[in-house]
Design a protein around this motif. Structure first.
Motif, PDB file in Angstrom:
ATOM      1  N   GLY A  94      62.703  79.751  50.444  1.00 15.49           N
ATOM      2  CA  GLY A  94      61.610  79.909  50.789  1.00 15.49           C
ATOM      3  C   GLY A  94      61.400  81.238  51.471  1.00 15.49           C
ATOM      4  O   GLY A  94      60.223  81.741  51.298  1.00 15.49           O
ATOM      5  N   ARG A  95      62.078  81.996  51.610  1.00 13.40           N
ATOM      6  CA  ARG A  95      61.867  83.199  52.311  1.00 13.40           C
ATOM      7  C   ARG A  95      61.412  84.667  51.234  1.00 13.40           C
ATOM      8  O   ARG A  95      62.303  84.332  49.999  1.00 13.40           O
ATOM      9  CB  ARG A  95      63.404  83.963  52.961  1.00 13.40           C
ATOM     10  CG  ARG A  95      63.264  83.321  54.080  1.00 13.40           C
ATOM     11  CD  ARG A  95      62.661  83.984  55.087  1.00 13.40           C
ATOM     12  NE  ARG A  95      63.526  84.868  55.750  1.00 13.40           N
ATOM     13  CZ  ARG A  95      64.148  85.483  56.018  1.00 13.40           C
ATOM     14  NH1 ARG A  95      64.819  85.007  56.981  1.00 13.40           N
ATOM     15  NH2 ARG A  95      64.358  86.757  56.711  1.00 13.40           N
ATOM     16  N   GLN A  96      61.129  85.302  51.554  1.00 17.20           N
ATOM     17  CA  GLN A  96      60.806  86.361  50.555  1.00 17.20           C
ATOM     18  C   GLN A  96      61.304  87.526  50.520  1.00 17.20           C
ATOM     19  O   GLN A  96      62.261  88.086  51.060  1.00 17.20           O
ATOM     20  CB  GLN A  96      58.883  87.365  50.867  1.00 17.20           C
ATOM     21  CG  GLN A  96      58.364  86.271  50.678  1.00 17.20           C
ATOM     22  CD  GLN A  96      57.458  85.914  49.640  1.00 17.20           C
ATOM     23  OE1 GLN A  96      57.695  87.111  48.385  1.00 17.20           O
ATOM     24  NE2 GLN A  96      57.492  84.544  49.580  1.00 17.20           N
ATOM     25  N   MET A  97      62.092  88.140  49.235  1.00 15.34           N
ATOM     26  CA  MET A  97      62.923  89.048  49.022  1.00 15.34           C
ATOM     27  C   MET A  97      63.053  89.929  49.666  1.00 15.34           C
ATOM     28  O   MET A  97      63.975  91.160  50.661  1.00 15.34           O
ATOM     29  CB  MET A  97      63.105  89.219  47.641  1.00 15.34           C
ATOM     30  CG  MET A  97      63.729  87.389  45.973  1.00 15.34           C
ATOM     31  SD  MET A  97      65.387  87.386  47.306  1.00 15.34           S
ATOM     32  CE  MET A  97      66.516  89.127  46.403  1.00 15.34           C
ATOM     33  N   ALA A  98      61.489  90.917  49.648  1.00 15.79           N
ATOM     34  CA  ALA A  98      61.740  91.551  50.585  1.00 15.79           C
ATOM     35  C   ALA A  98      61.452  91.503  52.107  1.00 15.79           C
ATOM     36  O   ALA A  98      61.968  92.692  52.831  1.00 15.79           O
ATOM     37  CB  ALA A  98      59.864  92.777  50.213  1.00 15.79           C
ATOM     38  N   ALA A  99      61.583  90.380  52.733  1.00 20.61           N
ATOM     39  CA  ALA A  99      62.022  90.474  54.409  1.00 20.61           C
ATOM     40  C   ALA A  99      62.919  90.191  54.652  1.00 20.61           C
ATOM     41  O   ALA A  99      63.308  89.817  55.948  1.00 20.61           O
ATOM     42  CB  ALA A  99      60.321  89.059  54.764  1.00 20.61           C
ATOM     43  N   LEU A 100      64.415  89.545  53.637  1.00 19.89           N
ATOM     44  CA  LEU A 100      65.621  89.686  54.220  1.00 19.89           C
ATOM     45  C   LEU A 100      65.970  90.896  54.335  1.00 19.89           C
ATOM     46  O   LEU A 100      65.463  92.306  53.968  1.00 19.89           O
ATOM     47  CB  LEU A 100      66.075  88.968  52.220  1.00 19.89           C
ATOM     48  CG  LEU A 100      65.619  88.124  51.610  1.00 19.89           C
ATOM     49  CD1 LEU A 100      66.978  87.921  50.756  1.00 19.89           C
ATOM     50  CD2 LEU A 100      65.919  87.168  53.013  1.00 19.89           C
ATOM     51  N   SER A 101      66.948  90.334  55.165  1.00 19.68           N
ATOM     52  CA  SER A 101      68.059  92.125  55.825  1.00 19.68           C
ATOM     53  C   SER A 101      68.955  92.474  54.535  1.00 19.68           C
ATOM     54  O   SER A 101      68.886  91.641  54.145  1.00 19.68           O
ATOM     55  CB  SER A 101      68.457  91.316  56.930  1.00 19.68           C
ATOM     56  OG  SER A 101      69.744  90.263  57.180  1.00 19.68           O
ATOM     57  N   GLY A 102      69.790  92.959  55.155  1.00 17.93           N
ATOM     58  CA  GLY A 102      70.379  93.968  54.274  1.00 17.93           C
ATOM     59  C   GLY A 102      71.989  92.363  53.908  1.00 17.93           C
ATOM     60  O   GLY A 102      71.955  92.809  52.860  1.00 17.93           O
ATOM     61  N   GLY A 103      71.932  92.379  54.740  1.00 14.01           N
ATOM     62  CA  GLY A 103      73.107  91.322  54.553  1.00 14.01           C
ATOM     63  C   GLY A 103      72.526  89.821  53.660  1.00 14.01           C
ATOM     64  O   GLY A 103      73.197  89.520  53.279  1.00 14.01           O
ATOM     65  N   GLN A 104      71.240  89.816  54.172  1.00 16.41           N
ATOM     66  CA  GLN A 104      70.668  88.376  53.679  1.00 16.41           C
ATOM     67  C   GLN A 104      70.923  88.812  52.105  1.00 16.41           C
ATOM     68  O   GLN A 104      71.330  87.936  51.328  1.00 16.41           O
ATOM     69  CB  GLN A 104      69.677  87.862  54.547  1.00 16.41           C
ATOM     70  CG  GLN A 104      69.394  87.143  55.517  1.00 16.41           C
ATOM     71  CD  GLN A 104      68.297  87.179  56.604  1.00 16.41           C
ATOM     72  OE1 GLN A 104      66.959  87.763  56.262  1.00 16.41           O
ATOM     73  NE2 GLN A 104      68.330  86.506  57.369  1.00 16.41           N
TER      74      GLN A 104
ATOM     75  N   ASP B 263      59.850  95.953  45.162  1.00 17.80           N
ATOM     76  CA  ASP B 263      58.847  96.337  45.555  1.00 17.80           C
ATOM     77  C   ASP B 263      58.364  95.460  46.816  1.00 17.80           C
ATOM     78  O   ASP B 263      58.171  94.337  46.401  1.00 17.80           O
ATOM     79  CB  ASP B 263      57.140  96.609  44.884  1.00 17.80           C
ATOM     80  CG  ASP B 263      56.498  96.967  45.083  1.00 17.80           C
ATOM     81  OD1 ASP B 263      55.907  97.002  45.915  1.00 17.80           O
ATOM     82  OD2 ASP B 263      56.033  97.481  43.899  1.00 17.80           O
ATOM     83  N   PRO B 264      58.048  96.079  47.677  1.00 15.96           N
ATOM     84  CA  PRO B 264      57.667  94.775  48.774  1.00 15.96           C
ATOM     85  C   PRO B 264      56.371  93.845  49.027  1.00 15.96           C
ATOM     86  O   PRO B 264      56.058  93.156  49.902  1.00 15.96           O
ATOM     87  CB  PRO B 264      57.712  95.796  50.517  1.00 15.96           C
ATOM     88  CG  PRO B 264      57.232  97.728  49.646  1.00 15.96           C
ATOM     89  CD  PRO B 264      58.050  97.156  48.675  1.00 15.96           C
ATOM     90  N   THR B 265      55.633  94.770  48.119  1.00 17.20           N
ATOM     91  CA  THR B 265      54.368  93.866  47.645  1.00 17.20           C
ATOM     92  C   THR B 265      54.054  92.957  46.389  1.00 17.20           C
ATOM     93  O   THR B 265      53.551  92.484  46.629  1.00 17.20           O
ATOM     94  CB  THR B 265      53.524  94.583  47.574  1.00 17.20           C
ATOM     95  OG1 THR B 265      53.327  96.009  46.168  1.00 17.20           O
ATOM     96  CG2 THR B 265      53.277  96.031  48.481  1.00 17.20           C
ATOM     97  N   LEU B 266      55.498  92.736  46.208  1.00 21.15           N
ATOM     98  CA  LEU B 266      55.612  92.088  45.637  1.00 21.15           C
ATOM     99  C   LEU B 266      56.248  90.853  45.755  1.00 21.15           C
ATOM    100  O   LEU B 266      56.784  90.475  45.983  1.00 21.15           O
ATOM    101  CB  LEU B 266      56.834  92.107  44.121  1.00 21.15           C
ATOM    102  CG  LEU B 266      57.509  91.027  43.176  1.00 21.15           C
ATOM    103  CD1 LEU B 266      56.324  91.246  41.988  1.00 21.15           C
ATOM    104  CD2 LEU B 266      58.438  91.096  42.779  1.00 21.15           C
ATOM    105  N   PRO B 267      55.332  89.203  45.368  1.00 17.76           N
ATOM    106  CA  PRO B 267      55.628  87.951  46.303  1.00 17.76           C
ATOM    107  C   PRO B 267      56.515  87.286  45.822  1.00 17.76           C
ATOM    108  O   PRO B 267      56.152  86.122  44.306  1.00 17.76           O
ATOM    109  CB  PRO B 267      54.268  87.384  46.679  1.00 17.76           C
ATOM    110  CG  PRO B 267      53.731  87.933  44.687  1.00 17.76           C
ATOM    111  CD  PRO B 267      54.331  89.556  45.155  1.00 17.76           C
TER     112      PRO B 267
END
Length: 248
Positions: free
Chosen positions: A114-124, A78-82
């Motif tokens: 430290g990056r949010q999972m929802a902010a990763l690119s597909g490859g990341q 869920d993109p809203t999940l931090p």
């Protein structure tokens, strides 16, 4: 020594027969790739091997104490999940920072803690899933279309990482892939699936099998020769299996 083996397994979804009379085995240290058209049962076979779907027939045997790392085809967050990458690696059990950082580095995901999972690119995202899968140092690493959405250079780099992980851990790698060109350079053995096992063997042998040509044509022959695997000198005859209709 066999890590996991399937003997005559069948899987049904309602009245639909997804897999029929599938027999295979996976040994330590080998990279095995399952290929086949859409709807051929590839993902279902992986889930059957780990015990995630019930069998209609046959049996799956796993070595006692077998450690399995699994990279799913899709994982929706869920993109809203931090939740940060570092926190994600602590699920379902906390891991030490040194182990988490080492896994991320080996998977090509250093610096993403430290990056949010929802902010990763597909490859990341795929590399983080790989890091999580190798944290327990598995005996068997299973990946379901891990390079989906990556371009060919990205897919090639991912496969090279898998080879390095295999070499370090001595684990087996079992994966589903549509990357017919690249997969031939990264696999010790290829299994061609279409509800049943059509043929299997080393990449050079399978690419010459009639069942392969029926499913994929002959347009990749030049590429297969280009990507000839270093283990192909041990080629043996491809194993041909009865069509699904004959197993009914």
């Amino acid at each position: 020594m066999t890590l996991v083996a399937a003997e005559g397994i069948a899987v049904r979804q309602g009245r639909l027969r997804v897999l029929q009379d599938v027999t295979l085995h996976i040994r330590p240290g080998e990279i095995v790739t399952i290929v086949g058209p859409n709807g051929s049962g590839k993902s279902t076979l992986l889930r059957a091997l780990i015990g995630a779907v019930p069998l209609a027939a046959g049996r799956v045997m796993r070595r006692p104490g077998l450690r399995i790392g699994y990279v799913p085809q899709k994982l929706h967050i869920d993109p809203t999940l931090p939740i940060t990458v570092r926190r994600f690696l602590d699920l379902p059990h906390p891991v030490e920072d040194t182990h988490a950082c080492a896994a991320l580095e080996e998977a090509g995901a250093s610096g993403l803690e430290g990056r949010q999972m929802a902010a990763l690119s597909g490859g990341q995202f795929q590399r983080v899933l790989l890091a999580r899968a190798i944290l327990p140092e598995p005996d068997l690493l299973i990946l379901d279309e891990p390079t989906q959405g990556l371009d060919q250079p990205g897919a090639s780099a991912f496969y090279r990482r898998l080879e390095a992980i295999r070499d370090r851990l001595g684990c087996a790698v079992l994966m589903v892939s549509h990357d017919l060109h690249v997969v031939m350079s990264a696999s010790d053995r290829v299994i061609c699936l279409n509800g049943h096992i059509c043929c299997e063997g080393t990449p050079a042998v399978v690419s010459a099998a009639p069942a392969w040509r029926e499913l994929f044509g002959t347009g990749t022959q030049g590429a297969l020769a280009l990507y000839r695997h270093r283990h192909d000198h041990t080629d043996h005859a491809a194993h041909h299996h009865s069509p699904l209709s004959e197993g009914a």
